[in-house]
Write a protein that holds these residues in place. Structure first.
Motif, PDB file in Angstrom:
ATOM      1  N   SER A 143      13.128   9.777 -29.516  1.00  9.69           N
ATOM      2  CA  SER A 143      13.273   8.442 -29.748  1.00  9.69           C
ATOM      3  C   SER A 143      12.510   7.271 -28.743  1.00  9.69           C
ATOM      4  CB  SER A 143      15.102   7.781 -29.417  1.00  9.69           C
ATOM      5  OG  SER A 143      15.057   8.845 -28.161  1.00  9.69           O
ATOM      6  N   GLY A 144      12.301   8.001 -27.406  1.00 11.73           N
ATOM      7  CA  GLY A 144      11.363   7.228 -26.863  1.00 11.73           C
ATOM      8  C   GLY A 144      12.494   6.290 -25.806  1.00 11.73           C
ATOM      9  N   GLU A 145      13.886   6.681 -25.514  1.00 10.24           N
ATOM     10  CA  GLU A 145      14.415   6.256 -24.854  1.00 10.24           C
ATOM     11  C   GLU A 145      14.402   6.956 -22.882  1.00 10.24           C
ATOM     12  OE1 GLU A 145      18.522   6.688 -26.144  1.00 10.24           O
ATOM     13  OE2 GLU A 145      19.545   5.600 -23.869  1.00 10.24           O
ATOM     14  N   ARG A 151      10.686  19.345  -9.175  1.00 10.22           N
ATOM     15  CA  ARG A 151      12.231  18.555  -9.018  1.00 10.22           C
ATOM     16  C   ARG A 151      11.820  18.397 -10.853  1.00 10.22           C
ATOM     17  NH1 ARG A 151      12.022  15.397  -3.863  1.00 10.22           N
ATOM     18  NH2 ARG A 151       9.355  15.416  -4.633  1.00 10.22           N
ATOM     19  N   VAL A 152      12.929  17.476 -11.470  1.00 12.53           N
ATOM     20  CA  VAL A 152      12.312  16.563 -13.046  1.00 12.53           C
ATOM     21  C   VAL A 152      13.139  15.437 -12.548  1.00 12.53           C
ATOM     22  CG1 VAL A 152      13.167  16.986 -15.284  1.00 12.53           C
ATOM     23  CG2 VAL A 152      12.830  18.691 -14.581  1.00 12.53           C
ATOM     24  N   VAL A 153      13.043  14.260 -12.755  1.00 14.12           N
ATOM     25  CA  VAL A 153      13.432  13.073 -13.313  1.00 14.12           C
ATOM     26  C   VAL A 153      13.667  12.767 -14.204  1.00 14.12           C
ATOM     27  CG1 VAL A 153      13.782  10.866 -11.483  1.00 14.12           C
ATOM     28  CG2 VAL A 153      12.541  13.210 -10.361  1.00 14.12           C
ATOM     29  N   ILE A 154      14.732  11.103 -14.360  1.00 11.12           N
ATOM     30  CA  ILE A 154      14.294  11.511 -15.622  1.00 11.12           C
ATOM     31  C   ILE A 154      14.978  10.025 -16.038  1.00 11.12           C
ATOM     32  CG2 ILE A 154      15.526  11.824 -18.528  1.00 11.12           C
ATOM     33  CD1 ILE A 154      15.835  14.766 -17.733  1.00 11.12           C
ATOM     34  N   PHE A 155      14.134   9.672 -16.326  1.00  6.15           N
ATOM     35  CA  PHE A 155      14.373   7.697 -16.924  1.00  6.15           C
ATOM     36  C   PHE A 155      14.730   7.261 -17.983  1.00  6.15           C
ATOM     37  CE2 PHE A 155      11.857   7.249 -12.424  1.00  6.15           C
ATOM     38  CZ  PHE A 155      10.796   7.777 -12.853  1.00  6.15           C
ATOM     39  N   GLN A 156      15.794   6.260 -18.128  1.00  2.00           N
ATOM     40  CA  GLN A 156      16.816   6.505 -19.640  1.00  2.00           C
ATOM     41  C   GLN A 156      15.565   4.593 -19.275  1.00  2.00           C
ATOM     42  OE1 GLN A 156      20.303   5.190 -19.326  1.00  2.00           O
ATOM     43  NE2 GLN A 156      20.284   6.444 -21.614  1.00  2.00           N
ATOM     44  N   GLN A 157      15.593   4.228 -20.385  1.00  4.51           N
ATOM     45  CA  GLN A 157      15.208   3.119 -20.851  1.00  4.51           C
ATOM     46  C   GLN A 157      16.450   1.730 -21.132  1.00  4.51           C
ATOM     47  OE1 GLN A 157      13.376   2.210 -24.609  1.00  4.51           O
ATOM     48  NE2 GLN A 157      11.816   0.095 -23.784  1.00  4.51           N
ATOM     49  N   GLU A 158      15.939   1.051 -20.405  1.00  8.35           N
ATOM     50  CA  GLU A 158      17.804   0.545 -19.830  1.00  8.35           C
ATOM     51  C   GLU A 158      17.856  -0.065 -21.699  1.00  8.35           C
ATOM     52  OE1 GLU A 158      16.997  -1.931 -17.142  1.00  8.35           O
ATOM     53  OE2 GLU A 158      17.048  -4.247 -18.154  1.00  8.35           O
ATOM     54  N   GLN A 159      19.394  -0.718 -22.001  1.00  6.24           N
ATOM     55  CA  GLN A 159      19.170  -1.619 -23.514  1.00  6.24           C
ATOM     56  C   GLN A 159      18.756  -2.574 -23.104  1.00  6.24           C
ATOM     57  OE1 GLN A 159      20.714  -1.221 -26.618  1.00  6.24           O
ATOM     58  NE2 GLN A 159      21.630  -2.558 -26.858  1.00  6.24           N
ATOM     59  N   GLU A 160      18.033  -3.230 -24.253  1.00  8.10           N
ATOM     60  CA  GLU A 160      17.068  -4.603 -24.613  1.00  8.10           C
ATOM     61  C   GLU A 160      17.740  -5.879 -24.014  1.00  8.10           C
ATOM     62  OE1 GLU A 160      14.112  -2.967 -28.045  1.00  8.10           O
ATOM     63  OE2 GLU A 160      14.998  -5.064 -27.980  1.00  8.10           O
ATOM     64  N   ASN A 175      14.674   3.174 -15.435  1.00 10.22           N
ATOM     65  CA  ASN A 175      15.906   3.190 -14.625  1.00 10.22           C
ATOM     66  C   ASN A 175      15.798   4.349 -14.632  1.00 10.22           C
ATOM     67  OD1 ASN A 175      15.585   0.657 -12.936  1.00 10.22           O
ATOM     68  ND2 ASN A 175      16.769  -0.039 -14.897  1.00 10.22           N
ATOM     69  N   VAL A 176      16.445   5.381 -13.140  1.00  5.34           N
ATOM     70  CA  VAL A 176      16.181   6.608 -12.992  1.00  5.34           C
ATOM     71  C   VAL A 176      17.785   6.823 -13.617  1.00  5.34           C
ATOM     72  CG1 VAL A 176      17.178   8.404 -11.400  1.00  5.34           C
ATOM     73  CG2 VAL A 176      14.872   7.032 -11.108  1.00  5.34           C
ATOM     74  N   TYR A 177      18.342   8.164 -14.655  1.00  4.56           N
ATOM     75  CA  TYR A 177      19.351   8.102 -15.407  1.00  4.56           C
ATOM     76  C   TYR A 177      19.666   9.845 -14.514  1.00  4.56           C
ATOM     77  CZ  TYR A 177      21.324   9.924 -19.555  1.00  4.56           C
ATOM     78  OH  TYR A 177      22.224  10.422 -20.317  1.00  4.56           O
ATOM     79  N   SER A 178      18.877  10.846 -14.512  1.00  3.61           N
ATOM     80  CA  SER A 178      19.155  11.514 -13.800  1.00  3.61           C
ATOM     81  C   SER A 178      18.321  12.374 -13.335  1.00  3.61           C
ATOM     82  CB  SER A 178      19.191  13.122 -14.941  1.00  3.61           C
ATOM     83  OG  SER A 178      19.825  14.520 -14.436  1.00  3.61           O
ATOM     84  N   THR A 179      18.170  13.250 -12.020  1.00  4.50           N
ATOM     85  CA  THR A 179      17.634  13.574 -11.045  1.00  4.50           C
ATOM     86  C   THR A 179      17.396  15.138 -10.535  1.00  4.50           C
ATOM     87  OG1 THR A 179      16.547  11.942 -10.136  1.00  4.50           O
ATOM     88  CG2 THR A 179      15.749  14.007  -9.360  1.00  4.50           C
ATOM     89  N   PHE A 180      17.262  15.974 -11.155  1.00  4.03           N
ATOM     90  CA  PHE A 180      18.405  17.764 -10.355  1.00  4.03           C
ATOM     91  C   PHE A 180      16.583  18.725 -10.939  1.00  4.03           C
ATOM     92  CE2 PHE A 180      16.598  19.070 -14.436  1.00  4.03           C
ATOM     93  CZ  PHE A 180      16.087  18.691 -15.534  1.00  4.03           C
ATOM     94  N   GLN A 181      16.733  19.715  -9.328  1.00  2.00           N
ATOM     95  CA  GLN A 181      16.116  21.157  -9.398  1.00  2.00           C
ATOM     96  C   GLN A 181      15.682  22.083 -10.238  1.00  2.00           C
ATOM     97  OE1 GLN A 181      14.020  20.310  -6.554  1.00  2.00           O
ATOM     98  NE2 GLN A 181      13.068  22.348  -6.926  1.00  2.00           N
ATOM     99  N   SER A 182      14.852  21.527 -10.783  1.00  5.42           N
ATOM    100  CA  SER A 182      14.887  22.177 -11.846  1.00  5.42           C
ATOM    101  C   SER A 182      14.321  23.708 -11.836  1.00  5.42           C
ATOM    102  CB  SER A 182      13.552  22.568 -12.919  1.00  5.42           C
ATOM    103  OG  SER A 182      13.406  22.621 -14.095  1.00  5.42           O
ATOM    104  N   HIS A 183      13.382  24.041 -11.157  1.00 12.02           N
ATOM    105  CA  HIS A 183      12.506  25.243 -10.283  1.00 12.02           C
ATOM    106  C   HIS A 183      12.899  25.609  -9.361  1.00 12.02           C
ATOM    107  CE1 HIS A 183      11.227  25.403 -14.967  1.00 12.02           C
ATOM    108  NE2 HIS A 183      10.998  26.880 -14.211  1.00 12.02           N
TER     109      HIS A 183
END
Lengths: 581, 227
Positions: free
Chosen positions: A173-175, A185-194, A206-214
């Motif tokens: 969705s691009g969000e 590490r994987v860092v996921i950003f989320q697009q804030e509501q317009e 903006n940062v949505y979630s960060t976790f150590q993947s491997h």
């Protein structure tokens, strides 16, 4: 933290400025609230935020700053407290009111809305997303003007090895925008509501979630360390409230579930609120635990681990259009997995020769066709692409189609083979074309024509005379990626000196832009750059010899629906948007 | 073929096979450039094995380049011809030979242990080199390597039957020792610490640059097989 302050302050100031826009706009967007009051609240909110002190020094990927809520016209929203640890579960208390339902009809995610949205999606209806219209044939007369939007990452030039970005990927969705780095590490950003007030800029990420993947592993048999660097991330299409993605390092693929939690049970009989167990004898009454709202938390948990199937380094993963299977490719083999089954995988391509000394070609990338679930392609280090049909045989060593362009004898050199090695292959969204990236060019192939590409774009032809030096400093082995825009009309790829290039297939125009902190004012239109190959250097041109070959852009991603791009330099992530008038 | 802009290297006195500056720059001739490219490629092959885990794609690409150069050199007939001995040796002096590798392999061949598919069984006997390193211990360790090395040359021999004979006929000294490579490159000294005995050995035999390089290739291509 100081380094994150700059763009943030700019943005905050920007918002304050936008509050002075004519009132006529506001009523159309708001939810019936009085425009002046709302704007006043916005302003106050902004003011409160800037007055509130900065939180203690934040980790690299700083959690998002509070942004104006659609608050009722009574006082500003409270300043957000500093967030907790970045790795693992990031709590986003202040995002509570900003989390949007995927269909964007409501601010808070709610059961009914979610169900509604996914039902609509499954039935094929597009969710009602208030976003800009997809620019078809972008460039035809109206060239996109790219503006700086955000930059993430450390400011200083001293790059920590673990922070080197190794993959960037938007979800369907691009969000959400996921990045993987060398530290696993994987860092996921989320697009804030317009923001309904500011219609001329899309939501920021903006940062949505960060976790150590491997984690780094050690292969005892070979006495070799297995790097934790994330080679690829691929999102699964969303089917329920949670998000799923596949991330892989050299040897192991993991399926991660990223879910939100905004309620928690309270009122256990045998457990105290802090988790300690109560003595049963002290229980005099019973009660039913109830769910109470809590600050929104985003949790990532590994759901499947697909390991021990690859002897060589995994370079690609690709999810099939059936959304049940996916392929993983290493240097010599391609395996087919089912997302539910981790103890088995099918080998569908094996180009390992019986005698390793005869090895002259390796697999460099592989991808499933976006529409036909039995078709996939893989590219090789010799510049060929093979399209295989899994219905033909269990082991697809025989290709159905072989795409290869005859060599240009006038350009032949000892480096011809190296620069013909394909570093990335991507299907167009339509499925009719595929794009390949070799060292100097981007080629677009029609799947119906095998003997040559239909379009070729030179990315940095001025490097052709420098191939020996580039071989010496190993830059010739850099693997650049490429990507399509949502309408398949423009393609983008990276280059050196933090330059990246876009080619418009319709107008045949191309542009070179630079990802640099020097243009870090939001909505600053990027200035096109030019490299001077030889001869007199014009003003504003950069000569080839002054290019910085350590600053390379290998990973880029384009939002599937809008003109938003994510460009990764060594350790920074830049987000650019087109100028919305 | 090397277009304008090619870094000019002198194989005559390159301190650093990667093209470090030293000595008088020679006029770039195609042969010299090709030779320096070959040197560079061989060093790269070795170095990439020193890393955590060799990148197979990179190794394959470099090995293909080396093969391509070798084929061309064979076609040109320059395979035997060598740039001035000094020129060829300079980059090799500091690169101490892995006597163990080549010699042990060849001795194995002589003993018939190593299944080297010799295209010319009656080729000239190899020149044994004395080595301070114990043969037996090293041979055991490297036997496997040499075996695979030789296998690799099966392919080369298939393509260019003549070359393999040349490859093994006179190759001995001046093989690159991995440690010496690095020390050599860093210090620029012909002898790395701990391996001083090889320097004279390396200098002694009048081996051709190309053959030495190929001996090097043996060792380095083994890396491919090992992976």
């Amino acid at each position: 933290c100081a380094r994150d302050r700059r763009p943030g302050q700019g943005q905050r100031a920007g918002r304050a400025r936008q509050d002075t826009r004519p009132a006529a706009r506001a009523p159309g967007r708001g939810e019936g609230q009085a425009a002046p009051a709302q704007r006043g609240a916005e302003k106050e909110g902004a003011g409160a935020r800037s007055r509130a002190g900065r939180s203690p020094p934040r980790p690299l990927w700083s959690p998002p700053r509070p942004s104006p809520r659609p608050a009722p016209p009574l006082g500003p929203g409270p300043a957000a407290p500093p967030l907790g640890d970045v790795t693992g579960q990031a709590s986003r208390r202040h995002f509570e009111s900003r989390v949007a339902c995927p269909c964007r009809r409501r601010r808070r995610p709610c059961r009914s809305c979610r169900r509604h949205c996914w039902r609509r999606r499954e039935s094929g209806e597009a969710p009602r997303v208030k976003s800009t219209i997809l620019l078809t044939g972008a460039g035809g007369g109206n060239d996109i003007q790219w503006c700086f939007s955000q930059v993430k990452g450390a400011v200083d030039d001293d790059v920590a090895e673990a922070d080197i970005i190794s993959t960037v990927e938007f979800n369907h969705s691009g969000e959400l925008l996921a990045t993987g780095d060398k530290g696993g590490r994987v860092v996921i950003f989320q697009q804030e509501q317009e923001n309904k007030i500011q219609s001329h800029s899309r939501g920021e990420y903006n940062v949505y979630s960060t976790f150590q993947s491997h984690e780094p592993e050690f292969d005892y048999l070979k006495s070799l360390e297995i790097e934790e660097k994330i080679n690829k991330i691929r999102w699964l299409p969303q089917k329920n409230a949670a998000q799923f993605l596949l991330s892989t390092n050299d040897k192991t693929i993991k399926l991660w579930k990223i879910s939100e939690r905004d309620k928690r049970p309270e009122g256990y009989n045998l457990k105290e609120e802090d988790g300690r167990y109560r003595d049963p004898t002290t229980v005099t009454t019973l009660r039913v635990p109830v769910f109470r709202p809590m600050d929104l938390m985003v949790e990532a948990s590994p759901r499947r681990i697909f390991a021990n199937a690859h002897t060589y380094h995994i370079n690609s993963i690709s999810i099939n259009s059936d959304y049940e299977t996916y392929l993983s490719a290493d240097d010599l083999r391609i395996n087919l997995w089912h997302l539910e089954i981790t103890d088995r995988s099918f080998n569908i391509v094996d180009i390992k020769p019986a005698n390793m000394e005869e090895l002259t070609e390796v697999i460099t990338a592989a991808e499933f066709h976006p529409n036909s679930c039995n078709t996939f392609v893989y590219s090789s280090s010799k510049g060929t692409i093979r399209l295989c049909d899994m219905r033909a045989s269990a082991l697809c060593d025989r290709h159905s189609k072989l795409f290869e362009e005859p060599e240009d004898p006038s350009n032949r050199s000892f480096f011809s083979e190296i620069i013909s090695s394909i570093s990335d292959v991507k299907f167009s969204h339509s499925g009719r074309y595929m794009m390949t990236r070799d060292y100097l060019s981007v080629k677009i192939w029609d799947l119906n024509m095998e003997n040559r590409p239909v379009e070729t774009y030179q990315v940095h032809e001025y490097l052709r005379s420098k191939l020996c030096s580039l071989y010496e400093n190993d830059c010739i082995f850099d693997k650049f990626e490429c990507c399509w825009n949502g309408s398949d009309s423009v393609v983008m790829t990276g280059s050196y000196n933090n330059f990246f290039r876009m080619f418009d297939r319709n107008t045949k125009r191309d542009i070179t832009l630079e990802a640099s902190r020097e243009n870090n004012k939001p909505r600053t239109v990027l200035k096109p750059r030019k490299v001077c190959a030889s001869g007199k250097r014009k003003k504003d041109e950069i000569s080839v010899d002054s290019l910085d070959f350590n600053k390379k852009i290998l990973h880029t991603a384009w939002h599937p629906k809008e003109n938003i791009i994510a460009v990764a330099t060594t350790n920074n992530l830049y987000i650019f948007q087109d100028k919305v008038n | 073929m090397f277009a304008r802009g090619l870094k000019r290297k002198s194989s005559e006195d390159a301190e650093d096979a990667d093209g470090g500056v030293a000595g008088l720059p020679a006029a770039p001739s195609y042969t010299l450039q090709r030779q320096s490219l070959l040197d560079m490629s061989l060093v790269k092959l070795q170095l990439c094995h020193m890393l955590v885990e060799p990148n197979l794609c990179r190794s394959v690409l470099i090995a293909n380049t080396v093969r391509q150069i070798q084929e061309e050199m064979t076609q040109d007939g320059t395979w035997r011809v060598v740039a001035p001995q000094a020129a060829g040796r300079a980059p090799l002096d500091r690169l101490v030979s892995t006597e163990i590798l080549c010699r042990s392999g060849r001795e194995q061949e002589g003993e018939g242990d190593c299944p080297l598919p010799d295209p010319a069984p009656g080729q000239a006997p190899r020149r044994p080199q004395s080595s301070p390193w114990g043969l037996d211990g090293s041979r055991e360790g490297r036997g496997g390597f040499q075996k695979s090395l030789d296998h690799i040359f099966e392919t080369l021999e298939n393509k260019t039957p003549g070359s393999v004979e040349e490859l093994f006929s006179d190759v001995d000294s001046s093989y690159y020792d991995l440690d010496a490579v690095l020390t050599g490159m860093v210090g620029g000294a012909p002898t790395g610490p701990g391996l001083p005995a090889f320097a004279p050995t390396a200098a002694a035999p009048p081996s051709s640059t190309c053959r030495s390089d190929l001996g090097e290739l043996e060792h380095t291509v083994e890396i491919l097989v090992e992976t």
